[in-house]
Scaffold this motif. Structure first.
Motif, PDB file in Angstrom:
ATOM      1  N   ASN A 181      -2.337 -14.922   8.152  1.00  0.00           N
ATOM      2  CA  ASN A 181      -1.654 -14.571   7.005  1.00  0.00           C
ATOM      3  C   ASN A 181      -0.766 -15.434   6.086  1.00  0.00           C
ATOM      4  O   ASN A 181      -0.571 -15.312   5.052  1.00  0.00           O
ATOM      5  CB  ASN A 181      -0.673 -13.442   7.629  1.00  0.00           C
ATOM      6  CG  ASN A 181      -0.057 -12.524   6.560  1.00  0.00           C
ATOM      7  OD1 ASN A 181      -0.755 -11.932   5.558  1.00  0.00           O
ATOM      8  ND2 ASN A 181       1.145 -12.414   6.649  1.00  0.00           N
TER       9      ASN A 181
ATOM     10  N   ASP B  93      -1.686  -5.222   9.543  1.00  0.00           N
ATOM     11  CA  ASP B  93      -2.477  -4.183  10.334  1.00  0.00           C
ATOM     12  C   ASP B  93      -3.923  -4.148  10.393  1.00  0.00           C
ATOM     13  O   ASP B  93      -4.366  -3.582  11.157  1.00  0.00           O
ATOM     14  CB  ASP B  93      -1.791  -2.881   9.371  1.00  0.00           C
ATOM     15  CG  ASP B  93      -0.356  -2.461   9.578  1.00  0.00           C
ATOM     16  OD1 ASP B  93       0.313  -3.093  10.609  1.00  0.00           O
ATOM     17  OD2 ASP B  93       0.030  -1.840   8.927  1.00  0.00           O
TER      18      ASP B  93
ATOM     19  N   LYS C 202      -1.541 -15.918   2.228  1.00  0.00           N
ATOM     20  CA  LYS C 202      -0.469 -15.593   1.399  1.00  0.00           C
ATOM     21  C   LYS C 202      -0.210 -16.803   0.343  1.00  0.00           C
ATOM     22  O   LYS C 202       0.011 -16.582  -0.865  1.00  0.00           O
ATOM     23  CB  LYS C 202       0.787 -15.474   2.089  1.00  0.00           C
ATOM     24  CG  LYS C 202       1.848 -14.666   1.168  1.00  0.00           C
ATOM     25  CD  LYS C 202       3.122 -14.486   1.868  1.00  0.00           C
ATOM     26  CE  LYS C 202       4.384 -14.043   0.979  1.00  0.00           C
ATOM     27  NZ  LYS C 202       5.377 -13.558   1.488  1.00  0.00           N
TER      28      LYS C 202
ATOM     29  N   ASN D 271      -2.213  -4.867  -2.637  1.00  0.00           N
ATOM     30  CA  ASN D 271      -1.117  -4.169  -2.501  1.00  0.00           C
ATOM     31  C   ASN D 271       0.190  -5.003  -2.206  1.00  0.00           C
ATOM     32  O   ASN D 271       1.081  -4.771  -2.539  1.00  0.00           O
ATOM     33  CB  ASN D 271      -1.131  -3.163  -0.937  1.00  0.00           C
ATOM     34  CG  ASN D 271      -0.140  -2.146  -1.047  1.00  0.00           C
ATOM     35  OD1 ASN D 271       0.338  -1.523  -1.873  1.00  0.00           O
ATOM     36  ND2 ASN D 271       0.443  -2.362   0.181  1.00  0.00           N
ATOM     37  N   ALA D 272      -0.202  -6.282  -1.423  1.00  0.00           N
ATOM     38  CA  ALA D 272       0.763  -7.106  -1.427  1.00  0.00           C
ATOM     39  C   ALA D 272       0.813  -7.881  -2.705  1.00  0.00           C
ATOM     40  O   ALA D 272       2.045  -8.470  -2.716  1.00  0.00           O
ATOM     41  CB  ALA D 272      -0.042  -8.218  -0.471  1.00  0.00           C
TER      42      ALA D 272
ATOM     43  N   ASP E  13       6.805   2.559  10.863  1.00  0.00           N
ATOM     44  CA  ASP E  13       5.912   1.855  10.037  1.00  0.00           C
ATOM     45  C   ASP E  13       6.218   0.478   9.958  1.00  0.00           C
ATOM     46  O   ASP E  13       5.065  -0.466  10.055  1.00  0.00           O
ATOM     47  CB  ASP E  13       5.644   2.425   8.667  1.00  0.00           C
ATOM     48  CG  ASP E  13       5.141   3.820   8.857  1.00  0.00           C
ATOM     49  OD1 ASP E  13       4.558   4.391   9.859  1.00  0.00           O
ATOM     50  OD2 ASP E  13       5.094   4.570   7.613  1.00  0.00           O
ATOM     51  N   ASP E  14       7.476   0.133   9.906  1.00  0.00           N
ATOM     52  CA  ASP E  14       7.795  -1.501   9.956  1.00  0.00           C
ATOM     53  C   ASP E  14       8.010  -2.031  11.320  1.00  0.00           C
ATOM     54  O   ASP E  14       8.412  -3.218  11.233  1.00  0.00           O
ATOM     55  CB  ASP E  14       9.015  -1.534   9.016  1.00  0.00           C
ATOM     56  CG  ASP E  14       8.823  -1.308   7.619  1.00  0.00           C
ATOM     57  OD1 ASP E  14       7.651  -1.031   7.281  1.00  0.00           O
ATOM     58  OD2 ASP E  14       9.923  -1.142   6.785  1.00  0.00           O
TER      59      ASP E  14
ATOM     60  N   ASP F 110      -1.418  -2.954   4.827  1.00  0.00           N
ATOM     61  CA  ASP F 110      -0.679  -4.286   5.257  1.00  0.00           C
ATOM     62  C   ASP F 110      -1.810  -5.152   5.901  1.00  0.00           C
ATOM     63  O   ASP F 110      -2.412  -4.714   6.729  1.00  0.00           O
ATOM     64  CB  ASP F 110       0.323  -3.754   6.234  1.00  0.00           C
ATOM     65  CG  ASP F 110       1.359  -5.057   6.438  1.00  0.00           C
ATOM     66  OD1 ASP F 110       0.816  -5.851   6.864  1.00  0.00           O
ATOM     67  OD2 ASP F 110       2.548  -4.989   6.314  1.00  0.00           O
TER      68      ASP F 110
ATOM     69  N   SER G 178      -5.684  -4.171   0.523  1.00  0.00           N
ATOM     70  CA  SER G 178      -4.290  -4.712   1.296  1.00  0.00           C
ATOM     71  C   SER G 178      -3.839  -5.736   0.785  1.00  0.00           C
ATOM     72  O   SER G 178      -2.620  -5.999   0.540  1.00  0.00           O
ATOM     73  CB  SER G 178      -4.656  -5.159   2.817  1.00  0.00           C
ATOM     74  OG  SER G 178      -4.992  -3.763   3.572  1.00  0.00           O
TER      75      SER G 178
END
Length: 561
Positions: free
Chosen positions: A302, A294, A306, A335-336, A43-44, A291, A332
């Protein structure tokens, strides 16, 4: 870590495919998130699933096969039903004398060999293959379409009690009424095909079923019109809707357990001249990326984004038409952002995906719980971050803007075609320009495009004339880029595409832009200043993803022109 996993990780380390630091970090995550360490490594994106399965094959002594390149013998696959193939994640594909060759995804299962012997009646030899490829092949071999078609012929509409049987969607039993089997198989096949929506549409002579896969509708089957009332009533009962009311649209919701996964479905019915049309929206929590990378957000976008969502205040807007993935981007982002030190509250209609550690509120207009009234109450509950599912009216917009100006981080969506139009839309709703300019910090516009199948995409080179016609940012003398067009293979069901990603344009409100917004400047002027300040238009982000081989020229032109 089990002994077998320890051996696999040791082999990955020995081959220098991973580092000790990466293993240590993955082990910590495994304990904290209760997830297998090998899944975390995949996944990572530290190591590919194919690489892990090659090592697993060596450790277990089980032969590795590429199931996509295997020609399946019908007499072998016929030894196992589609239901059991999916349940066991096993596909019989060939005979070796009297021994059945079977592709499997889990070599650690202690009961799999015994289950296969019991169900097939013969001895089995197991071959290892990654689960994604195995499931795609199983779906190709064991299609439910023909079974659904056969069931539609056996549905008797004058059996009023059949539709009232157990309203949960689980495994279809042999004793279930045909109408129950039909609906269950329809939904199960849609999930297996990765469909986002199921359309059941009556016309003059038949009922047509279409699945929306990766944003495009595909016709699946047609059935006799005599099944319509029974199928619609069955779905309404499962979704707690009024089966007696056929004159007005209705909305409902239901949950299902399909192939061991919990699936939520939103149901909408519409009265048409030929009867009620039903649309099922499939909400699969496990299939939703949480993510931002993703979702398709580029590394550059990103990094910029961020810096905005880690701020303590301001308004971040995600814009685009219906079905452009705005909600997924917001989830997402949440989630971050989420951590135990901050209070996050959302108000949504509907709550599409449930998240741990976040207070989520479902709008209930009949009870007087609107976006505006819920938002007022939220602001009295000491939130740090507020998510408003959609800004639809002036009252909601006004409260959201005021919240952003009084020390809250507000995330929301708007329906606009591009990023620069968002501030104009808020002003058109009746919000004062100076408030919009002060509150809005970031606007992310997006569209969804289909991703090329990695296993069958075909490379070719663009010509300069084509690039000029498409407004590709290329200068004479530079190397012509290699791009890809869709191919055809079993992994993508011969479509050439598998999955979707977003393309974006991102506006960060600078001092210059804020002055333009305060002056209620035209959208074209705001767009020009945004480009001067570094905004990359959506089509250019699309071309960057084409150059990376992630999507095709045709997809970008289809979506943004």
């Amino acid at each position: 870590m089990s002994n077998q996993r320890h051996v696999i990780v040791s082999q990955l380390l020995a081959r220098k495919m991973i580092t000790p630091d990466q293993v240590q970090e993955a082990e910590s995550k495994s304990v904290a998130e209760n997830r297998p360490i090998l899944k975390i490594l995949v996944d990572d994106r530290i190591v590919s699933e194919d690489d892990i399965y090659h090592v697993v094959a060596e450790v277990t002594g089980m032969p590795f096969i590429n199931v996509d390149e295997v020609s399946v013998d019908p007499s072998a696959s016929g030894r196992l039903t589609g239901e059991w193939a999916r349940k066991l994640q096993a596909l019989p594909f060939a005979w070796d004398g009297n021994v059945l060759n079977v592709a499997v995804a889990d070599p650690t299962s202690l009961t799999l060999r015994d289950d296969l012997t019991r169900l097939t009646g013969v001895e089995s030899k197991m071959h290892l293959t990654p689960p994604a490829y195995l499931l795609a092949k199983i779906n190709q071999i064991y299609r439910a379409d023909s079974e659904i078609s056969d069931l539609s012929d056996s549905i008797v509409t004058d059996d009023p009690m059949a539709m009232f049987e157990d309203s949960s969607l689980g495994n279809t039993g042999e004793n279930d009424a045909p109408i129950v089997k039909y609906v269950n198989l329809l939904i199960s096949q849609a999930v297996a095909d990765r469909a986002s929506d199921v359309h059941i549409e009556p016309n003059e002579t038949e009922v047509q079923v279409r699945y929306r896969i990766d944003g495009v509708l595909h016709k699946q089957m047609s059935s006799s019109r005599n099944i319509l009332n029974g199928v619609v009533s069955r779905i309404k009962i499962m979704a707690n809707m009024d089966i007696a009311e056929r004159r007005i649209p209705q909305d409902g919701r239901m949950s299902a357990n399909v192939q061991g996964r919990k699936i939520d479905l939103r149901v909408a019915t519409l009265p048409t001249v030929y009867g009620e049309k039903v649309v099922l929206r499939i909400l699969d929590n496990q299939a939703t990326p949480l993510d931002l990378l993703d979702t398709g957000l580029s590394v550059r976008h990103n990094e910029i984004f961020k810096k905005q969502y880690i701020r303590s205040h301001g308004m971040i807007l995600v814009t685009g038409p219906t079905g452009s993935g705005k909600s997924t981007t917001l989830y997402s982002t949440l989630n971050a952002v989420k951590n135990p030190a901050i209070n996050i509250i959302t108000v949504e209609d509907p709550v599409e995906y449930r998240m741990q550690g976040i207070s989520q509120i479902q709008i209930n207009t009949k009870a007087g719980l609107t976006f505006a009234s819920a938002l007022r109450s939220i602001l009295r509950a000491d939130p740090d971050v507020v998510l408003v599912g959609e800004i639809r009216d002036r009252e909601t917009a006004q409260i959201a803007v005021e919240a952003a100006l009084t020390g809250h981080l507000v995330l929301s969506t708007l329906h606009t075609n591009d990023a620069p139009s968002a501030t104009t839309r808020l002003i058109e709703m009746g919000i004062e320009p100076f408030l919009v300019g002060s509150a809005v910090t970031t606007i992310l516009a997006q569209r969804l495009v289909r991703k090329l199948c990695d296993r069958c995409k075909i490379p070719y080179q663009l010509e300069p004339e084509e690039m000029e016609r498409m407004e590709w940012p290329w200068k004479e003398g530079e190397e012509l880029p290699t791009v890809y067009r869709p191919g055809s293979c079993a992994a993508c069901a011969r479509l050439g595409y598998r999955g979707r990603m977003a393309i974006h344009e991102l506006v960060v409100v600078t001092d210059k832009l804020e002055r333009m917004i305060n002056e209620n400047a035209h959208t074209d002027q705001i767009r020009r200043i945004a480009i001067e300040d570094g905004m990359e238009i959506m089509k250019f982000d699309g071309w960057a993803k084409v150059a990376k081989g992630e999507t095709s020229v045709e997809e970008i032109l289809r979506v943004v022109g």
